[in-house]
Design a protein around this motif. Sequence first.
Motif, mmCIF file in Angstrom:
data_model
loop_
_atom_site.group_PDB
_atom_site.id
_atom_site.type_symbol
_atom_site.label_atom_id
_atom_site.label_comp_id
_atom_site.label_asym_id
_atom_site.label_seq_id
_atom_site.Cartn_x
_atom_site.Cartn_y
_atom_site.Cartn_z
ATOM 1 N N SER A 86 21.779 21.568 39.904
ATOM 2 C CA SER A 86 23.229 21.684 39.736
ATOM 3 C C SER A 86 23.608 23.131 39.491
ATOM 4 N N ILE A 87 24.908 23.393 39.516
ATOM 5 C CA ILE A 87 25.437 24.718 39.237
ATOM 6 C C ILE A 87 26.618 24.570 38.293
ATOM 7 N N LEU A 88 26.858 25.593 37.494
ATOM 8 C CA LEU A 88 27.985 25.601 36.569
ATOM 9 C C LEU A 88 29.170 26.327 37.185
ATOM 10 N N GLY A 89 30.348 25.759 37.002
ATOM 11 C CA GLY A 89 31.557 26.369 37.524
ATOM 12 C C GLY A 89 32.639 26.464 36.471
ATOM 13 N N ILE A 90 33.475 27.477 36.597
ATOM 14 C CA ILE A 90 34.684 27.609 35.792
ATOM 15 C C ILE A 90 35.787 26.880 36.540
ATOM 16 N N GLY A 91 36.384 25.878 35.917
ATOM 17 C CA GLY A 91 37.327 25.007 36.606
ATOM 18 C C GLY A 91 38.769 25.464 36.479
ATOM 19 N N ILE A 92 39.497 25.424 37.616
ATOM 20 C CA ILE A 92 40.928 25.714 37.678
ATOM 21 C C ILE A 92 41.577 24.576 38.465
ATOM 22 N N HIS A 93 42.746 24.121 38.056
ATOM 23 C CA HIS A 93 43.421 23.032 38.756
ATOM 24 C C HIS A 93 43.754 23.457 40.193
ATOM 25 N N LYS A 94 43.641 22.520 41.131
ATOM 26 C CA LYS A 94 43.912 22.831 42.530
ATOM 27 C C LYS A 94 45.356 23.251 42.774
ATOM 28 N N ASP A 95 46.265 22.885 41.874
ATOM 29 C CA ASP A 95 47.652 23.308 42.016
ATOM 30 C C ASP A 95 47.866 24.741 41.539
ATOM 31 N N ASN A 96 46.798 25.432 41.184
ATOM 32 C CA ASN A 96 46.895 26.775 40.611
ATOM 33 C C ASN A 96 46.022 27.766 41.388
ATOM 34 N N PRO A 97 46.185 27.820 42.720
ATOM 35 C CA PRO A 97 45.263 28.657 43.514
ATOM 36 C C PRO A 97 45.409 30.151 43.247
ATOM 37 N N GLU A 98 46.585 30.613 42.840
ATOM 38 C CA GLU A 98 46.750 32.050 42.604
ATOM 39 C C GLU A 98 45.938 32.513 41.395
ATOM 40 N N LEU A 99 45.959 31.720 40.321
ATOM 41 C CA LEU A 99 45.133 32.068 39.165
ATOM 42 C C LEU A 99 43.661 31.974 39.539
ATOM 43 N N ARG A 100 43.296 30.933 40.283
ATOM 44 C CA ARG A 100 41.906 30.789 40.730
ATOM 45 C C ARG A 100 41.451 32.024 41.485
ATOM 46 N N ASP A 101 42.251 32.483 42.448
ATOM 47 C CA ASP A 101 41.845 33.616 43.276
ATOM 48 C C ASP A 101 41.795 34.909 42.476
ATOM 49 N N ALA A 102 42.704 35.074 41.536
ATOM 50 C CA ALA A 102 42.692 36.276 40.703
ATOM 51 C C ALA A 102 41.445 36.295 39.821
ATOM 52 N N LEU A 103 41.117 35.136 39.233
ATOM 53 C CA LEU A 103 39.937 35.071 38.375
ATOM 54 C C LEU A 103 38.664 35.268 39.190
ATOM 55 N N GLN A 104 38.603 34.686 40.372
ATOM 56 C CA GLN A 104 37.432 34.894 41.227
ATOM 57 C C GLN A 104 37.271 36.376 41.577
ATOM 58 N N ALA A 105 38.373 37.041 41.918
ATOM 59 C CA ALA A 105 38.306 38.470 42.250
ATOM 60 C C ALA A 105 37.816 39.281 41.066
ATOM 61 N N ALA A 106 38.276 38.916 39.866
ATOM 62 C CA ALA A 106 37.828 39.626 38.663
ATOM 63 C C ALA A 106 36.340 39.417 38.439
ATOM 64 N N LEU A 107 35.852 38.202 38.627
ATOM 65 C CA LEU A 107 34.430 37.909 38.442
ATOM 66 C C LEU A 107 33.577 38.646 39.472
ATOM 67 N N LEU A 108 34.051 38.702 40.706
ATOM 68 C CA LEU A 108 33.312 39.442 41.736
ATOM 69 C C LEU A 108 33.259 40.935 41.401
ATOM 70 N N HIS A 109 34.333 41.453 40.828
ATOM 71 C CA HIS A 109 34.321 42.854 40.388
ATOM 72 C C HIS A 109 33.260 43.071 39.316
ATOM 73 N N LEU A 110 33.112 42.109 38.399
ATOM 74 C CA LEU A 110 32.097 42.227 37.350
ATOM 75 C C LEU A 110 30.686 42.188 37.930
ATOM 76 N N VAL A 111 30.512 41.473 39.021
ATOM 77 C CA VAL A 111 29.214 41.494 39.715
ATOM 78 C C VAL A 111 28.975 42.883 40.292
ATOM 79 N N GLU A 112 30.002 43.434 40.950
ATOM 80 C CA GLU A 112 29.862 44.724 41.623
ATOM 81 C C GLU A 112 29.632 45.866 40.642
ATOM 82 N N ASP A 113 30.272 45.821 39.466
ATOM 83 C CA ASP A 113 30.134 46.965 38.548
ATOM 84 C C ASP A 113 28.969 46.814 37.566
ATOM 85 N N GLY A 114 28.204 45.720 37.675
ATOM 86 C CA GLY A 114 27.009 45.547 36.855
ATOM 87 C C GLY A 114 27.231 44.798 35.554
ATOM 88 N N THR A 115 28.484 44.464 35.240
ATOM 89 C CA THR A 115 28.749 43.752 33.983
ATOM 90 C C THR A 115 28.103 42.377 33.976
#
Length: 303
Positions: free
Chosen positions: A246-275
Amino acid sequence: MKRKFAGAIAGLALVGLLGGCANPSIDGASGPAAEDDIVAAVQTVEEIAAMVPAEYRERGGFTISINADVEPIKFVDDEGNIAGFNPDLLRAAARVLDLQPEFQEGTFDAMVPGLEAQRFDAIASVADFVERQTHIDFIDYLHNGTGIITSTTFEAEEITLEDLCGLSVGFARGTSQQVSLETVSADCETAGEPAISVNGYNDSAAGILSVQSGEADAFWGDYPQVAYNAQVNPDAFQVVYEEHTSILGIGIHKDNPELRDALQAALLHLVEDGTYDALLQRWGLQELALPEMAINSDISIER
């Protein structure tokens, strides 16, 4: 088979013992001291922060339901701080977005229905199963699995699921392990073996303590937590069964795609900068890295 990721968690062995309390103390790994380094070093990224919906910008933050009882993923330390890899990661992502995360403690079995009812903005976090994706999108951030922990006085060091017949085994209510135990118990009876005495607990820490006290023979929970407890208190606990499916996920309601996409972008940035890597190392979870941060990912989860 036993403790496949023990090397990844070994760095936690010196930070404390479970003893008689539900949440061990992690010196320097929670609260303000932790945010003086890795998390506090994260800066707002204006381009990503601009993705945040106006509702959250006006509020200045977002709410996160968390069952803080799965160390080292998420737990409450001795000073009352919500600590662990997941809270650190979300605090860092919130800094990228220039928002304040508000953690709301609750029980595991209330998290998914609560998000479906939109009583909070996110859940941190649960296993990403297809059946949970009806109303929820998951940003998948960590490999996961399950494990069965027993006392070191248990008669075997490794078992199969068939060996659970006739034993007393605990689980945290609302988890996938509850369904698994019910299925295995039914299989026991079909095979003419005694059923499992299945014990539900409000949280994983209580279930693990039931093993320590002798109330239960075993506890079936998330692998990172049972491995952690066996690692920091090897005289008391051992992991006798594990699976990594299995895998762990941070859950966001499907009616909230803008917050989902913003949070995903922030997490990807943390991957890129080494955090992301730095936080994995802090909590001894390097072997479970899942840096793609995919939404409802269809990736291989075999370990």
